[in-house]
Structure formats: C-alpha cells, structure tokens
Write an enzyme that holds these catalytic residues in place. Structure first.
Site, PDB file in Angstrom:
ATOM      1  N   SER A 101      42.602  43.032  53.699  1.00  0.00           N
ATOM      2  CA  SER A 101      41.530  42.056  53.937  1.00  0.00           C
ATOM      3  C   SER A 101      41.869  41.248  55.186  1.00  0.00           C
ATOM      4  O   SER A 101      43.020  41.248  55.642  1.00  0.00           O
ATOM      5  CB  SER A 101      41.472  41.119  52.717  1.00  0.00           C
ATOM      6  OG  SER A 101      40.692  39.976  52.968  1.00  0.00           O
TER       7      SER A 101
ATOM      8  N   TYR B  94      43.734  35.305  45.811  1.00  0.00           N
ATOM      9  CA  TYR B  94      43.233  36.454  46.570  1.00  0.00           C
ATOM     10  C   TYR B  94      44.025  36.592  47.869  1.00  0.00           C
ATOM     11  O   TYR B  94      44.469  37.679  48.236  1.00  0.00           O
ATOM     12  CB  TYR B  94      41.741  36.254  46.855  1.00  0.00           C
ATOM     13  CG  TYR B  94      41.075  37.434  47.530  1.00  0.00           C
ATOM     14  CD1 TYR B  94      40.595  38.507  46.781  1.00  0.00           C
ATOM     15  CD2 TYR B  94      40.926  37.484  48.912  1.00  0.00           C
ATOM     16  CE1 TYR B  94      39.994  39.595  47.402  1.00  0.00           C
ATOM     17  CE2 TYR B  94      40.323  38.560  49.530  1.00  0.00           C
ATOM     18  CZ  TYR B  94      39.851  39.614  48.764  1.00  0.00           C
ATOM     19  OH  TYR B  94      39.260  40.693  49.378  1.00  0.00           O
TER      20      TYR B  94
HETATM   21  P1  NAP Z   1      32.981  44.666  44.457  1.00  0.00           P
HETATM   22  O1  NAP Z   1      31.653  45.042  44.982  1.00  0.00           O
HETATM   23  O2  NAP Z   1      33.116  43.427  43.636  1.00  0.00           O
HETATM   24  O3  NAP Z   1      33.579  45.916  43.662  1.00  0.00           O
HETATM   25  C1  NAP Z   1      34.821  45.808  43.030  1.00  0.00           C
HETATM   26  C2  NAP Z   1      35.220  47.153  42.463  1.00  0.00           C
HETATM   27  O4  NAP Z   1      36.507  47.007  41.839  1.00  0.00           O
HETATM   28  C3  NAP Z   1      34.258  47.639  41.391  1.00  0.00           C
HETATM   29  O5  NAP Z   1      34.143  49.029  41.466  1.00  0.00           O
HETATM   30  C4  NAP Z   1      34.975  47.241  40.098  1.00  0.00           C
HETATM   31  O6  NAP Z   1      34.661  48.084  39.011  1.00  0.00           O
HETATM   32  C5  NAP Z   1      36.415  47.451  40.490  1.00  0.00           C
HETATM   33  N1  NAP Z   1      37.307  46.704  39.617  1.00  0.00           N
HETATM   34  C6  NAP Z   1      37.378  45.353  39.489  1.00  0.00           C
HETATM   35  N2  NAP Z   1      38.280  45.034  38.533  1.00  0.00           N
HETATM   36  C7  NAP Z   1      38.766  46.204  38.056  1.00  0.00           C
HETATM   37  C8  NAP Z   1      39.705  46.533  37.040  1.00  0.00           C
HETATM   38  N3  NAP Z   1      40.303  45.590  36.306  1.00  0.00           N
HETATM   39  N4  NAP Z   1      39.960  47.834  36.801  1.00  0.00           N
HETATM   40  C9  NAP Z   1      39.335  48.814  37.517  1.00  0.00           C
HETATM   41  N5  NAP Z   1      38.424  48.562  38.479  1.00  0.00           N
HETATM   42  C10 NAP Z   1      38.143  47.269  38.742  1.00  0.00           C
HETATM   43  O7  NAP Z   1      34.034  44.446  45.636  1.00  0.00           O
HETATM   44  P2  NAP Z   1      34.100  45.034  47.120  1.00  0.00           P
HETATM   45  O8  NAP Z   1      33.620  43.996  48.044  1.00  0.00           O
HETATM   46  O9  NAP Z   1      33.538  46.393  47.168  1.00  0.00           O
HETATM   47  O10 NAP Z   1      35.683  45.081  47.296  1.00  0.00           O
HETATM   48  C11 NAP Z   1      36.438  46.266  47.197  1.00  0.00           C
HETATM   49  C12 NAP Z   1      37.820  45.979  47.757  1.00  0.00           C
HETATM   50  O11 NAP Z   1      37.701  45.562  49.108  1.00  0.00           O
HETATM   51  C13 NAP Z   1      38.558  44.860  47.042  1.00  0.00           C
HETATM   52  O12 NAP Z   1      39.938  45.138  46.991  1.00  0.00           O
HETATM   53  C14 NAP Z   1      38.292  43.668  47.934  1.00  0.00           C
HETATM   54  O13 NAP Z   1      39.266  42.694  47.809  1.00  0.00           O
HETATM   55  C15 NAP Z   1      38.347  44.327  49.281  1.00  0.00           C
HETATM   56  N6  NAP Z   1      37.682  43.601  50.367  1.00  0.00           N
HETATM   57  C16 NAP Z   1      36.369  43.277  50.314  1.00  0.00           C
HETATM   58  C17 NAP Z   1      35.788  42.601  51.375  1.00  0.00           C
HETATM   59  C18 NAP Z   1      34.339  42.217  51.416  1.00  0.00           C
HETATM   60  O14 NAP Z   1      33.953  41.497  52.337  1.00  0.00           O
HETATM   61  N7  NAP Z   1      33.518  42.638  50.483  1.00  0.00           N
HETATM   62  C19 NAP Z   1      36.554  42.266  52.495  1.00  0.00           C
HETATM   63  C20 NAP Z   1      37.897  42.614  52.504  1.00  0.00           C
HETATM   64  C21 NAP Z   1      38.450  43.279  51.440  1.00  0.00           C
HETATM   65  P3  NAP Z   1      33.508  47.669  37.935  1.00  0.00           P
HETATM   66  O15 NAP Z   1      32.191  47.895  38.614  1.00  0.00           O
HETATM   67  O16 NAP Z   1      33.752  48.586  36.801  1.00  0.00           O
HETATM   68  O17 NAP Z   1      33.739  46.217  37.614  1.00  0.00           O
END
Ligand code: NAP
Length: 251
Positions: free
Chosen positions: A143, A156
C-alpha cells in the site's frame, strides 16, 4: 515476446478474490492464461463469472484467514486441486478507522491478523511447496501506507509496513531457490475498502488533486503489474515493491 508474459499452464492462488483488487488481479492472471483458485470468506460467484468470461478456469475456496489454522488448511486445499500452486497473490486485507488514541485492541489484532499474520503464514506454507518445486512467484499486496503514515489507520499502516518488510525478508531467503517474492503497492483505488474516503467530498477532492494522473485507480489498473510479477518477465526481480499509484509517490 508474448511467451515472456504468458501464464499458460500456471496455477494461481489469489486471496480476497471475491471483489475489488483481488477480483481484478484474478481476471488479469486468467487473461494471461493462468488457472485461478480464488479465496474469500463467502461465495466468489461473480469472480468465477468474470474469469470464465475471459476464457479462464476458476476454482473457489472459502476460507476465513483470520482463523487459527486457516492458512495451513487453505494451502493444503489449494495444492490438492492440481497438485501444485505456481503463483500466490496475498491480497486479502481489511481496514479499521479510528483516532489512534481510541483505537481498540480488537481492531488492532483483527487487522494485524488478516493483513500481516495470514500473509506470513500462507507465504510460509505455499513457499515450502514452491521451494520443493524450485519455482514460484509470490506477490504481496502492500500500500502507499507501506511508506506513509495515513490518517486514523494505525493498525493498517503498521501491517502494510510489515508486508513490505516481509516481502524483502522472504526474497532474501528464497530468490536463490527459484522463488521470486515481490509486492505491488496500489495507490488510491476505488473499491469497498476506500468507499468511506470517497464519500467524504473534501477528502476525495484533496486525494484526487494529489494524484498526478488525476483519477483514482481501478482493479484493472493492477492487472499488468500482477502479470509481470507472476511471469518469467520478472525472473530477476526480487524483494521489489512496485507502486501502481498514478504517480502518487512522486507528487
Ligand atoms: P475490498 O474490496 O474490501 O476486498 C477485500 C477482500 O479481502 C475481499 O475479497 C474479502 O473477502 C477479502 N478478505 C477480507 N477479510 C478476509 C478474511 N478474513 N479471510 C479471507 N478473505 C478476506 O478491498 P480492496 O480494496 O480490494 O483491497 C485488497 C487489498 O489491497 C488489501 O490488502 C488492501 O489493503 C490493499 N490495498 C487497497 C487499496 C485501495 O485503495 N483499495 C490501496 C492499497 C492497498 P470477502 O468478500 O469474503 O469479505
């Protein structure tokens, strides 16, 4: 040239593939030819449809990575599907927001557990298997908060700094044994994770104005970087954190 980036015949395990960035990455890897095993806490029917829509093969594994023993079971179940896993994308992650002085132990442990502890455990379990095969690609999702402090997200930020450190630590041990470990650091991406920030008009406007490319990222924006780090094209790339951020870190 295409064969350099081809994932034909490769098996990819992608955590958090039900939606958001993980879903985009799963589809991207499938477009390059990989068979995808997607992981979430509930049905991944949407991702299955999307992967199949680009001509790919998709397997679903339901796993709550916050639970003790889940990573070990998931690794065994994933390897059992085809006898091997060639690519691991540690993408599943959660975020909790509160002022640091009021941040609860429960929120701290929940975030560290999924974003940091599970990433290590799954890397260790799938890493062992890759070391036996003397081949593998691990991609951790870091991130901007692997570099910066962020606001009201202490757990986080700590967990994402740890992801960057773990990426380098594992790369040091495994790069001479055929396993590449790298990370992607997405910038500000439009997913459920960032919905509360985008709903805050002032914050949204400030963030958008600071992104040199002038827009939030999308799950599709990560596909090229993921395919690169999963393919032979990155065979001499180790312990690298690749920013895919519309230029955020340069501004
Ligand atoms: P998101 O839309 O909230 O999706 C999160 C994903 O993680 C979902 O598929 C969720 O599954 C899964 N997950 C959460 N808790 C879990 C658990 N206990 N066991 C198994 N799966 C779990 O988030 P996102 O934005 O796509 O983020 C994905 C990754 O990118 C994360 O690591 C986040 O920190 C990172 N990231 C995101 C951003 C951003 O701007 N969005 C920026 C930098 C980094 P369910 O649907 O089953 O809950």
């Amino acid at each position: 040239m295409n064969s350099l980036f081809s994932l034909e015949g490769k098996i990819a395990l992608v955590t958090g593939a039900s939606r958001g960035l993980g879903q985009g990455i799963a589809v991207g890897l499938a477009k390059a030819g990989a068979e995808v095993i997607g992981v979430g806490t509930r049905s991944l029917e949407d991702t299955k449809k999307e992967v199949e829509g680009v001509g790919g093969t998709f397997h679903e594994l339901i796993s709550d990575l916050s639970k003790e023993g889940a990573a070990e079971k998931l690794a065994a179940d994933a390897i059992a599907i085809n006898g091997r896993v060639d690519i691991l994308v540690n993408n599943a992650g959660i975020i909790r927001r509160s002022e640091a002085e009021n941040f609860s132990n429960q929120d701290w442990f929940d975030v560290i557990n999924v974003n940091q502890h599970a990433v290590f455990q799954l890397s260790r379990e799938i890493g062992k298997h890759m070391l036996e095969n003397e081949s593998g690609k691990i991609i951790n999702i870091a991130s901007m908060l692997s570099y910066q402090g962020g606001l009201k997200v202490p757990a986080y930020t700590a967990s994402k700094h740890a992801v960057a450190g773990l990426t380098k630590s594992l790369a040091n041990e495994w790069s001479s044994k055929g396993v590449n470990v790298n990370a992607i650091a997405p910038g500000y991406m439009a997913t459920d994770n960032t919905a509360p920030i985008r709903e805050n008009e002032e914050r949204n406007a400030y963030i958008t104005s600071r992104i040199p490319q002038g827009r939030w990222g999308t799950p599709e924006d990560l596909q090229g970087a993921a395919v690169f780090l999963a393919s032979d094209a990155s065979n001499y790339v180790n312990g690298h954190v690749l920013n895919v951020d519309g230029g955020w870190m340069s501004s």
